[in-house]
Design a protein around this motif. Structure first.
Motif, PDB file in Angstrom:
ATOM      1  N   GLY A 117      -2.903  92.044  66.781  1.00 33.56           N
ATOM      2  CA  GLY A 117      -3.399  91.027  65.863  1.00 33.56           C
ATOM      3  C   GLY A 117      -2.801  89.639  65.986  1.00 33.56           C
ATOM      4  N   ALA A 118      -1.865  89.412  66.911  1.00 31.28           N
ATOM      5  CA  ALA A 118      -1.320  88.069  67.102  1.00 31.28           C
ATOM      6  C   ALA A 118      -2.426  87.129  67.560  1.00 31.28           C
ATOM      7  N   GLN A 119      -2.491  85.953  66.947  1.00 33.09           N
ATOM      8  CA  GLN A 119      -3.586  85.022  67.213  1.00 33.09           C
ATOM      9  C   GLN A 119      -3.202  83.873  68.135  1.00 33.09           C
ATOM     10  N   LEU A 120      -1.933  83.780  68.461  1.00 29.32           N
ATOM     11  CA  LEU A 120      -1.404  82.823  69.424  1.00 29.32           C
ATOM     12  C   LEU A 120      -0.090  83.399  69.895  1.00 29.32           C
ATOM     13  N   VAL A 121       0.264  83.168  71.159  1.00 27.95           N
ATOM     14  CA  VAL A 121       1.550  83.646  71.645  1.00 27.95           C
ATOM     15  C   VAL A 121       2.301  82.500  72.322  1.00 27.95           C
ATOM     16  N   GLN A 122       3.606  82.526  72.185  1.00 29.76           N
ATOM     17  CA  GLN A 122       4.442  81.481  72.774  1.00 29.76           C
ATOM     18  C   GLN A 122       5.543  82.108  73.603  1.00 29.76           C
ATOM     19  N   VAL A 123       5.827  81.475  74.741  1.00 27.07           N
ATOM     20  CA  VAL A 123       6.904  81.898  75.620  1.00 27.07           C
ATOM     21  C   VAL A 123       8.025  80.872  75.507  1.00 27.07           C
ATOM     22  N   PHE A 124       9.228  81.344  75.204  1.00 26.73           N
ATOM     23  CA  PHE A 124      10.366  80.462  74.992  1.00 26.73           C
ATOM     24  C   PHE A 124      11.333  80.525  76.167  1.00 26.73           C
ATOM     25  N   ASP A 125      11.369  79.466  76.941  1.00 26.94           N
ATOM     26  CA  ASP A 125      12.360  79.345  78.004  1.00 26.94           C
ATOM     27  C   ASP A 125      13.506  78.497  77.455  1.00 26.94           C
ATOM     28  N   SER A 126      14.249  79.084  76.542  1.00 26.73           N
ATOM     29  CA  SER A 126      15.251  78.348  75.767  1.00 26.73           C
ATOM     30  C   SER A 126      16.393  77.818  76.615  1.00 26.73           C
ATOM     31  N   HIS A 127      16.633  78.440  77.781  1.00 33.11           N
ATOM     32  CA  HIS A 127      17.747  78.018  78.629  1.00 33.11           C
ATOM     33  C   HIS A 127      17.264  77.410  79.941  1.00 33.11           C
ATOM     34  N   ALA A 128      16.037  76.890  79.946  1.00 28.32           N
ATOM     35  CA  ALA A 128      15.514  76.233  81.146  1.00 28.32           C
ATOM     36  C   ALA A 128      16.409  75.082  81.573  1.00 28.32           C
ATOM     37  N   GLY A 129      16.964  74.365  80.595  1.00 25.81           N
ATOM     38  CA  GLY A 129      17.788  73.209  80.893  1.00 25.81           C
ATOM     39  C   GLY A 129      19.105  73.531  81.576  1.00 25.81           C
TER      40      GLY A 129
END
Length: 336
Positions: free
Chosen positions: A189-201
């Protein structure tokens, strides 16, 4: 112009509510995540309390459920954050070998997340959309190798530079698990998904192009294919690569619908780079919240002036995402 501060992060916002503390009781963080009824209640509480002021809800969970599904022990330590008692030491680590060769039954291992999503959709009754998420392969590998937050990233840098081939094999395995995890969230039922590359920097531009971007692209492409195979329609996908200001052009063509910016980007320049290919989200310095109404007003004004020329649309928000997603600044304009 008027504006209000809203939160897509029920997990973060809810921690300060008395009803959160009452519902959580003596349970630890991951225990709350693993009980669907509790996770669902904690997700919905801010929406109920701030009726009409919340833009969206994000499921009460964590990016580190993926390493847990892959067989690693993860704890959430008060005042410290995530801790892996037995992080991956080297490719000679038996954990590494087992992880690569073990077929992860993601639906079984993380069923509590999907049950929480389905239950939350019922409780929300269409008031706001529900967001699912995962960490990027690089960010998850960072935690799996470092054992927690690290100032110098010595262990993860050793992996990618000394064990390059083995690092790529691990990143690919993580990416495949992430695809399954996002697909099952959408099915639930998720209507949007996000990928977090929190340590890309933490990566140099060259290293980002080798050890992060290919796996972000893989997730976008493979998720679309997997959803078709499951008979499901795709949902919007967002990518947040914190600190990877140099990669905006590449992120705009990486297969995501939304590119979320940190506060190091200039809004007008970012919009020019995006050139209508994606929706841009960002990117006020979170520190403006210490400044009160005037500081927030000025920051929103700067974003509006920088973003409003775009043809694809944009979302005004704080330019920050870590293991938890951003607070949103929802702007209502009576005149420009």
């Amino acid at each position: 112009m008027c504006f209000s501060l809203n939160s897509t992060n029920s997990k973060l916002a809810g921690r300060y509510l008395p009803e959160y503390r009452e519902t959580k009781g003596t349970l630890n963080f991951f225990e709350c995540c693993r009980i669907p009824d509790i996770a669902s209640k904690l997700t919905v509480q801010p929406v109920d309390r701030y009726n009409g002021l919340i833009d969206a809800a994000i499921i009460f969970s964590d990016i580190l459920v993926v390493p847990q599904a892959m067989g690693m022990q993860v704890e959430m330590v008060d005042g410290k954050g995530p801790n892996f008692p037995n992080p991956l030491d080297s490719p000679n680590d038996i954990q590494y070998s087992e992880m690569l060769h073990h077929e992860v039954d993601v639906k079984k291992e993380l069923t509590y997340v999907y049950e929480a999503i389905s239950l939350t959709r019922q409780r929300l009754q269409g008031r706001v959309p529900l967001i699912g998420f995962c960490g990027s392969p690089w960010t998850l590998m960072y935690y799996m190798v470092e054992g927690g937050a690290s100032k110098f990233c010595a262990r993860s840098k050793k992996w990618i530079y000394q064990y390059s081939d083995e690092s790529h094999a691990l990143l690919q395995k993580i990416a495949e698990v992430c695809v399954d995890h996002l697909a099952f969230q959408i099915a639930a039922g998720a209507q949007l998904v996000q990928v977090f590359d929190s340590h890309a920097g933490e990566l140099s531009p060259r290293s980002f192009m080798s050890f992060s971007l290919p796996y972000l692209r893989f997730i976008a492409a493979a998720l679309s294919s997997k959803l078709r195979g499951m008979g499901l329609e795709p949902v919007p996908m967002s990518i947040f690569a914190k600190g990877a200001w140099y990669a905006l052009e590449d992120l705009c063509v990486s297969g995501y619908d939304v590119v979320s910016l940190d506060w190091l980007h200039d809004p007008a320049q970012a919009m020019a780079v995006a050139n209508g290919r994606v929706t841009i989200q960002g990117n006020a310095d979170p520190g403006i919240l210490y400044g009160g109404y005037g500081a927030i007003r000025d920051a929103v004004k700067d974003m509006v002036e920088g973003f409003h020329h775009g043809t694809k649309g944009w979302i005004a928000s704080l330019g920050h995402g870590n293991i938890t997603p951003q607070y949103l600044l929802l702007c209502f304009f009576t005149a420009h």
